[in-house]
Design a protein around this motif. Structure first.
Motif, short mmCIF file in Angstrom:
data_model
loop_
_atom_site.label_atom_id
_atom_site.label_comp_id
_atom_site.label_asym_id
_atom_site.label_seq_id
_atom_site.Cartn_x
_atom_site.Cartn_y
_atom_site.Cartn_z
N ILE A 1 -2.67 -9.39 -39.28
CA ILE A 1 -1.65 -11.01 -39.57
C ILE A 1 -0.69 -10.88 -40.65
CG2 ILE A 1 -1.97 -13.63 -39.66
CD1 ILE A 1 -4.87 -13.09 -37.66
N PRO A 2 -0.88 -10.31 -41.91
CA PRO A 2 -0.03 -10.07 -43.30
C PRO A 2 1.29 -9.42 -42.81
CG PRO A 2 -2.20 -10.42 -43.55
CD PRO A 2 -2.47 -9.61 -41.92
N ASN A 3 1.59 -8.64 -41.92
CA ASN A 3 2.59 -7.52 -42.06
C ASN A 3 3.69 -8.35 -40.73
OD1 ASN A 3 3.67 -5.03 -41.79
ND2 ASN A 3 2.80 -4.75 -39.88
N ARG A 4 2.71 -8.67 -39.87
CA ARG A 4 2.95 -9.20 -38.13
C ARG A 4 3.87 -10.54 -38.57
NH1 ARG A 4 3.78 -4.97 -35.49
NH2 ARG A 4 1.89 -4.39 -34.19
N VAL A 5 2.77 -11.17 -39.49
CA VAL A 5 4.35 -12.73 -40.38
C VAL A 5 5.13 -12.06 -40.98
CG1 VAL A 5 3.65 -14.67 -41.81
CG2 VAL A 5 1.34 -13.96 -40.93
N ALA A 6 4.74 -10.86 -42.00
CA ALA A 6 6.00 -10.82 -42.79
C ALA A 6 7.24 -10.51 -42.26
CB ALA A 6 5.88 -9.22 -43.93
N GLU A 7 6.87 -9.06 -40.22
CA GLU A 7 7.57 -8.66 -39.94
C GLU A 7 8.83 -9.95 -39.23
OE1 GLU A 7 6.11 -4.37 -38.07
OE2 GLU A 7 5.81 -6.91 -37.09
N HIS A 8 7.61 -11.01 -38.98
CA HIS A 8 8.15 -12.08 -37.59
C HIS A 8 9.50 -13.13 -39.11
CE1 HIS A 8 7.46 -14.58 -33.87
NE2 HIS A 8 8.63 -15.86 -35.01
N LEU A 9 8.87 -13.22 -40.14
CA LEU A 9 10.22 -13.42 -41.35
C LEU A 9 10.94 -13.42 -41.59
CD1 LEU A 9 6.90 -15.11 -43.72
CD2 LEU A 9 8.82 -16.83 -41.90
N THR B 1 9.53 -14.43 -31.20
CA THR B 1 8.39 -13.62 -30.04
C THR B 1 8.89 -12.82 -29.05
OG1 THR B 1 8.57 -15.24 -28.88
CG2 THR B 1 6.38 -15.58 -30.58
N VAL B 2 10.07 -12.72 -28.58
CA VAL B 2 10.81 -11.97 -27.94
C VAL B 2 11.07 -10.68 -28.40
CG1 VAL B 2 12.18 -14.00 -26.40
CG2 VAL B 2 13.68 -12.73 -28.44
N ALA B 3 10.67 -10.69 -29.09
CA ALA B 3 11.57 -9.63 -30.17
C ALA B 3 10.66 -8.24 -29.66
CB ALA B 3 11.89 -9.29 -31.85
N ALA B 4 9.55 -8.36 -29.46
CA ALA B 4 8.72 -7.81 -29.39
C ALA B 4 8.81 -7.22 -27.61
CB ALA B 4 7.02 -8.38 -29.27
N LEU C 1 -0.71 -18.98 -34.36
CA LEU C 1 0.11 -18.27 -35.32
C LEU C 1 1.77 -18.38 -35.83
CD1 LEU C 1 -1.35 -15.03 -35.82
CD2 LEU C 1 -1.64 -16.66 -37.59
N VAL C 2 2.60 -18.64 -34.19
CA VAL C 2 3.66 -19.21 -34.10
C VAL C 2 4.07 -20.43 -34.89
CG1 VAL C 2 5.79 -19.77 -32.79
CG2 VAL C 2 4.83 -17.37 -32.97
N THR C 3 2.44 -21.29 -33.87
CA THR C 3 3.21 -22.70 -33.99
C THR C 3 2.60 -23.19 -35.99
OG1 THR C 3 1.66 -23.19 -32.35
CG2 THR C 3 1.45 -25.19 -33.57
N GLY D 1 6.74 -8.60 -35.41
CA GLY D 1 6.38 -9.65 -35.40
C GLY D 1 4.95 -10.15 -34.48
N LEU D 2 4.92 -11.88 -35.05
CA LEU D 2 4.13 -12.26 -33.96
C LEU D 2 4.40 -12.01 -32.42
CD1 LEU D 2 3.42 -15.59 -36.22
CD2 LEU D 2 2.26 -13.55 -36.22
N GLY D 3 5.29 -11.83 -32.20
CA GLY D 3 4.99 -11.41 -30.24
C GLY D 3 4.07 -10.65 -30.30
N ARG D 4 3.92 -9.66 -30.87
CA ARG D 4 3.70 -8.37 -30.01
C ARG D 4 1.92 -8.95 -29.40
NH1 ARG D 4 6.54 -5.32 -29.58
NH2 ARG D 4 5.17 -4.87 -28.20
#
Length: 245
Positions: free
Chosen positions: A23-31, A166-169, A198-200, A175-178
């Motif tokens: 989760i921390p890595n996906r949140v960091a990518e999303h940010l 999220t569409v980046a995935a 998590l996105v919310t 990102g969280l879209g993964r």
């Protein structure tokens, strides 16, 4: 209800807080996608919006163009640009950022020019009569007074980008879209819900921070004007009592 409980347990599991898919890595990518997008879009849209708001030129044209940009299908544009750019996964970030920038420009532009336009013309005329240049009027008078609306545009853009990143995935980025894209083919609806939650949560946290920033940028004089007559009367009475004491 069981699905929601399963999603909460999934999030609370320490095993999902480490590694590349943690989760921390996906949140960091999303940010990271969000921050890069908003910075690029702000450099374009806020600069243009300040010019339009100050001069009044090209307003009708820009309103029409931004309206058309809002109507573009995000996922369709992303797929088209991904095919156009080609180059494999290593070039996937470019079309993603372009699509998100297109999405972020309209609210940023609207916030900038409407903020400057909302400044009282008498205030601008007073600054001009004092001998201030147009550049000084813009940056010392109009921008400070317009800052709450400019931040409102930034707030709107950030929320839209966070939700849409999220569409980046879809084209193999992170990102969280993964969590959503990877889990859908497997019908792992718990992980799909995890991604949505998590996105919310991320959007709500960022929105709360920006709301506070927006309120803090309202000038003291404007806050005083916005007070109700009862509040102004109470404040005045308190000052009178304080002075007499």
């Amino acid at each position: 209800m069981n699905l929601f409980a399963d999603a909460i347990r999934w999030i609370m599991d320490p095993a999902h807080w480490t590694g590349a898919n943690g989760i921390p890595n996906r949140v960091a990518e999303h940010l990271g996608y969000t921050a890069l997008t908003v910075v690029i879009a702000a450099l374009i849209a806020v600069s243009l919006g300040l010019y339009i708001g100050h001069t009044g030129r090209f307003r009708g044209l820009v309103v029409g163009v931004t309206g058309a940009l809002r109507a573009l299908p995000t996922l369709g544009l992303l797929v088209y640009l991904a095919v156009l750019f080609g180059g494999g996964i290593s070039f996937a970030l470019v079309p993603t950022i372009i699509v998100l920038v297109v999405l972020a420009i309209p609210p940023l532009l609207a916030g900038a020019y409407s903020g400057v336009e909302s400044v009282d013309g008498r205030t601008v005329d007073a600054a001009r009569s004092m001998g201030m240049t147009e550049w000084q009027i813009l940056w010392k008078v109009e921008v400070p007074l317009a800052l709450p609306l400019i931040l409102g545009g930034i707030r709107s853009a950030v929320l839209q980008v966070v939700a849409t990143a999220t569409v980046a995935a879809y084209i193999s980025l992170g990102g969280l879209g993964r969590y959503i894209i990877d889990a859908l083919p497997l019908r792992n609806y718990t992980e799909v819900l995890v991604g949505a939650l998590l996105v919310t949560i991320l959007a709500l946290v960022l929105d709360g921070i920006l709301v506070v920033c927006q309120r803090l940028t309202v000038p003291a004089g404007v806050r005083a004007i916005r007070k109700s007559p009862e509040q102004r009367s109470t404040t005045k009475s308190a000052r009178t009592v304080s002075a007499s004491a």
